[in-house]
Design a protein around this motif. Structure first.
Motif, PDB file in Angstrom:
ATOM      1  N   GLY A   1       0.811  -1.206   0.000  1.00  0.00           N
ATOM      2  CA  GLY A   1       0.000   0.000   0.000  1.00  0.00           C
ATOM      3  C   GLY A   1       0.850   1.264   0.000  1.00  0.00           C
ATOM      4  N   LYS A   2       1.915   1.260   0.784  1.00  0.00           N
ATOM      5  CA  LYS A   2       2.792   2.426   0.839  1.00  0.00           C
ATOM      6  C   LYS A   2       3.554   2.600  -0.470  1.00  0.00           C
ATOM      7  CE  LYS A   2       3.214   2.458   5.821  1.00  0.00           C
ATOM      8  NZ  LYS A   2       4.064   2.210   6.984  1.00  0.00           N
ATOM      9  N   ILE A   3       4.000   1.474  -1.042  1.00  0.00           N
ATOM     10  CA  ILE A   3       4.703   1.530  -2.337  1.00  0.00           C
ATOM     11  C   ILE A   3       3.739   2.062  -3.402  1.00  0.00           C
ATOM     12  CG2 ILE A   3       5.742   0.118  -4.173  1.00  0.00           C
ATOM     13  CD1 ILE A   3       7.601   0.539  -1.755  1.00  0.00           C
ATOM     14  N   ALA A   4       2.501   1.562  -3.396  1.00  0.00           N
ATOM     15  CA  ALA A   4       1.489   2.018  -4.361  1.00  0.00           C
ATOM     16  C   ALA A   4       1.220   3.504  -4.188  1.00  0.00           C
ATOM     17  CB  ALA A   4       0.200   1.211  -4.172  1.00  0.00           C
TER      18      ALA A   4
ATOM     19  N   GLY B   1      -0.193 -14.009  -6.248  1.00  0.00           N
ATOM     20  CA  GLY B   1       0.629 -14.089  -5.049  1.00  0.00           C
ATOM     21  C   GLY B   1       1.989 -13.409  -5.126  1.00  0.00           C
ATOM     22  N   LYS B   2       2.247 -12.664  -6.193  1.00  0.00           N
ATOM     23  CA  LYS B   2       3.529 -11.956  -6.316  1.00  0.00           C
ATOM     24  C   LYS B   2       3.503 -10.680  -5.485  1.00  0.00           C
ATOM     25  CE  LYS B   2       4.910 -13.587 -10.829  1.00  0.00           C
ATOM     26  NZ  LYS B   2       5.433 -13.254 -12.118  1.00  0.00           N
ATOM     27  N   ARG B   3       4.697 -10.170  -5.226  1.00  0.00           N
ATOM     28  CA  ARG B   3       4.804  -8.872  -4.562  1.00  0.00           C
ATOM     29  C   ARG B   3       4.507  -7.789  -5.597  1.00  0.00           C
ATOM     30  NH1 ARG B   3      10.195 -10.597  -3.372  1.00  0.00           N
ATOM     31  NH2 ARG B   3      10.789  -8.660  -4.366  1.00  0.00           N
ATOM     32  N   LEU B   4       3.983  -6.666  -5.143  1.00  0.00           N
ATOM     33  CA  LEU B   4       3.606  -5.582  -6.042  1.00  0.00           C
ATOM     34  C   LEU B   4       4.784  -5.112  -6.877  1.00  0.00           C
ATOM     35  CD1 LEU B   4       1.529  -3.520  -7.100  1.00  0.00           C
ATOM     36  CD2 LEU B   4       2.224  -2.015  -5.207  1.00  0.00           C
ATOM     37  N   GLU B   5       5.908  -4.815  -6.235  1.00  0.00           N
ATOM     38  CA  GLU B   5       7.066  -4.301  -6.974  1.00  0.00           C
ATOM     39  C   GLU B   5       7.584  -5.320  -7.996  1.00  0.00           C
ATOM     40  OE1 GLU B   5       8.807  -6.176  -3.255  1.00  0.00           O
ATOM     41  OE2 GLU B   5       7.002  -5.072  -3.762  1.00  0.00           O
ATOM     42  N   GLU B   6       7.548  -6.585  -7.621  1.00  0.00           N
ATOM     43  CA  GLU B   6       7.979  -7.641  -8.538  1.00  0.00           C
ATOM     44  C   GLU B   6       7.079  -7.682  -9.776  1.00  0.00           C
ATOM     45  OE1 GLU B   6       8.846 -12.440  -8.254  1.00  0.00           O
ATOM     46  OE2 GLU B   6       7.401 -11.553  -6.889  1.00  0.00           O
ATOM     47  N   TYR B   7       5.782  -7.609  -9.558  1.00  0.00           N
ATOM     48  CA  TYR B   7       4.824  -7.639 -10.662  1.00  0.00           C
ATOM     49  C   TYR B   7       4.990  -6.424 -11.573  1.00  0.00           C
ATOM     50  CZ  TYR B   7       0.414  -7.605 -13.190  1.00  0.00           C
ATOM     51  OH  TYR B   7      -0.527  -7.580 -14.192  1.00  0.00           O
TER      52      TYR B   7
ATOM     53  N   THR C   1      13.548   2.010  -7.890  1.00  0.00           N
ATOM     54  CA  THR C   1      14.662   2.309  -6.985  1.00  0.00           C
ATOM     55  C   THR C   1      14.377   3.594  -6.218  1.00  0.00           C
ATOM     56  OG1 THR C   1      16.250   1.180  -8.418  1.00  0.00           O
ATOM     57  CG2 THR C   1      17.141   2.785  -6.867  1.00  0.00           C
ATOM     58  N   LEU C   2      13.867   4.599  -6.920  1.00  0.00           N
ATOM     59  CA  LEU C   2      13.517   5.874  -6.264  1.00  0.00           C
ATOM     60  C   LEU C   2      12.406   5.676  -5.229  1.00  0.00           C
ATOM     61  CD1 LEU C   2      13.626   8.247  -9.373  1.00  0.00           C
ATOM     62  CD2 LEU C   2      15.312   8.086  -7.518  1.00  0.00           C
ATOM     63  N   VAL C   3      11.450   4.822  -5.546  1.00  0.00           N
ATOM     64  CA  VAL C   3      10.350   4.548  -4.618  1.00  0.00           C
ATOM     65  C   VAL C   3      10.885   3.848  -3.366  1.00  0.00           C
ATOM     66  CG1 VAL C   3       8.235   3.201  -4.289  1.00  0.00           C
ATOM     67  CG2 VAL C   3       8.563   4.515  -6.387  1.00  0.00           C
ATOM     68  N   PHE C   4      11.739   2.839  -3.552  1.00  0.00           N
ATOM     69  CA  PHE C   4      12.324   2.135  -2.407  1.00  0.00           C
ATOM     70  C   PHE C   4      13.112   3.111  -1.533  1.00  0.00           C
ATOM     71  CE2 PHE C   4      12.674  -2.192  -4.788  1.00  0.00           C
ATOM     72  CZ  PHE C   4      11.330  -2.418  -4.580  1.00  0.00           C
ATOM     73  N   ALA C   5      13.887   3.965  -2.166  1.00  0.00           N
ATOM     74  CA  ALA C   5      14.691   4.938  -1.426  1.00  0.00           C
ATOM     75  C   ALA C   5      13.796   5.858  -0.598  1.00  0.00           C
ATOM     76  CB  ALA C   5      15.557   5.745  -2.389  1.00  0.00           C
ATOM     77  N   GLU C   6      12.720   6.332  -1.209  1.00  0.00           N
ATOM     78  CA  GLU C   6      11.800   7.212  -0.482  1.00  0.00           C
ATOM     79  C   GLU C   6      11.128   6.466   0.656  1.00  0.00           C
ATOM     80  OE1 GLU C   6       7.782   9.912  -1.216  1.00  0.00           O
ATOM     81  OE2 GLU C   6       9.096   9.482  -2.933  1.00  0.00           O
ATOM     82  N   TYR C   7      10.681   5.267   0.400  1.00  0.00           N
ATOM     83  CA  TYR C   7       9.989   4.458   1.412  1.00  0.00           C
ATOM     84  C   TYR C   7      10.885   4.220   2.626  1.00  0.00           C
ATOM     85  CZ  TYR C   7       7.754   0.417   3.601  1.00  0.00           C
ATOM     86  OH  TYR C   7       7.175  -0.443   4.500  1.00  0.00           O
ATOM     87  N   LEU C   8      12.171   3.928   2.369  1.00  0.00           N
ATOM     88  CA  LEU C   8      13.099   3.600   3.452  1.00  0.00           C
ATOM     89  C   LEU C   8      13.862   4.804   3.997  1.00  0.00           C
ATOM     90  CD1 LEU C   8      14.516   0.325   1.899  1.00  0.00           C
ATOM     91  CD2 LEU C   8      13.038   0.502   3.902  1.00  0.00           C
TER      92      LEU C   8
END
Length: 184
Positions: A8-11, A36-42, A55-62
């Protein structure tokens, strides 16, 4: 539940940054429920989001810094800090070392075990940054293909070199009987 909140946060970040449309996101969320896949993987697999944007989304999330390795030249002394097997398995690139601080690029910043393993192996504090998996693989392949030429090239270079002589000493053949006689 935790997976849903992560997705949800990634979305939410993807939608807020305009990296994907609402309709496409809804379709993706339905698809991951079905398969059953992860959102980012799909999203990456279907090329609905680029690896750079993810990558930018992961960086922002973390709350981590993103990095592009597109033009990065690896320092050979840094790569030797870690065993090749660890670098390849953990999808990590050592970028810089300042005192007791090692900056590393990770393609999977969610794998806490990677950071713990690297810290235990090096004894250094780590500053992780996020890079795309594709770029991490490219840097690894470029370095290891240059650093260890394949055996065929080594033999080819050796055969073409005039400094290396390949020869065989002619050895005298001695029968077993002759050898026994010489010992008596």
């Amino acid at each position: 539940m935790e997976r849903e909140s992560f997705s949800g946060k990634i979305a939410m970040i993807l939608l807020q940054r305009g990296m994907i449309g609402q309709a496409v996101m809804q379709e993706a969320q339905q698809a991951i429920k079905d398969n059953g896949k992860r959102l980012e993987e799909y999203l990456l697999e279907k090329q609905l989001v680029s690896d750079v944007n993810m990558t930018l989304v992961f960086a922002e999330y973390l709350g981590m810094r993103p990095i592009s390795l597109a033009h990065f030249v690896l320092d050979e002394s840094l790569i030797e800090i870690l065993p090749r097997a660890v670098i390849e398995r953990c999808m990590i690139i050592p970028l810089a070392k300042t005192g007791k601080l090692l900056t590393v690029a990770l393609s999977d910043p969610f794998n806490v075990g990677t950071l713990e393993e690297v810290q235990a192996l090096t004894g250094l504090a780590l500053m992780p940054v996020v890079a795309s998996e594709r770029e991490v693989k490219e840097v690894q392949q470029k370095f290891y293909s240059q650093a260890s030429p394949d055996l065929e090239n080594i033999f080819k270079d050796a055969a073409e070199s005039e400094e290396i002589e390949v020869g065989h000493e002619k050895q005298e053949e001695v029968s077993l009987d002759d050898m026994l006689e010489s010992t008596e």
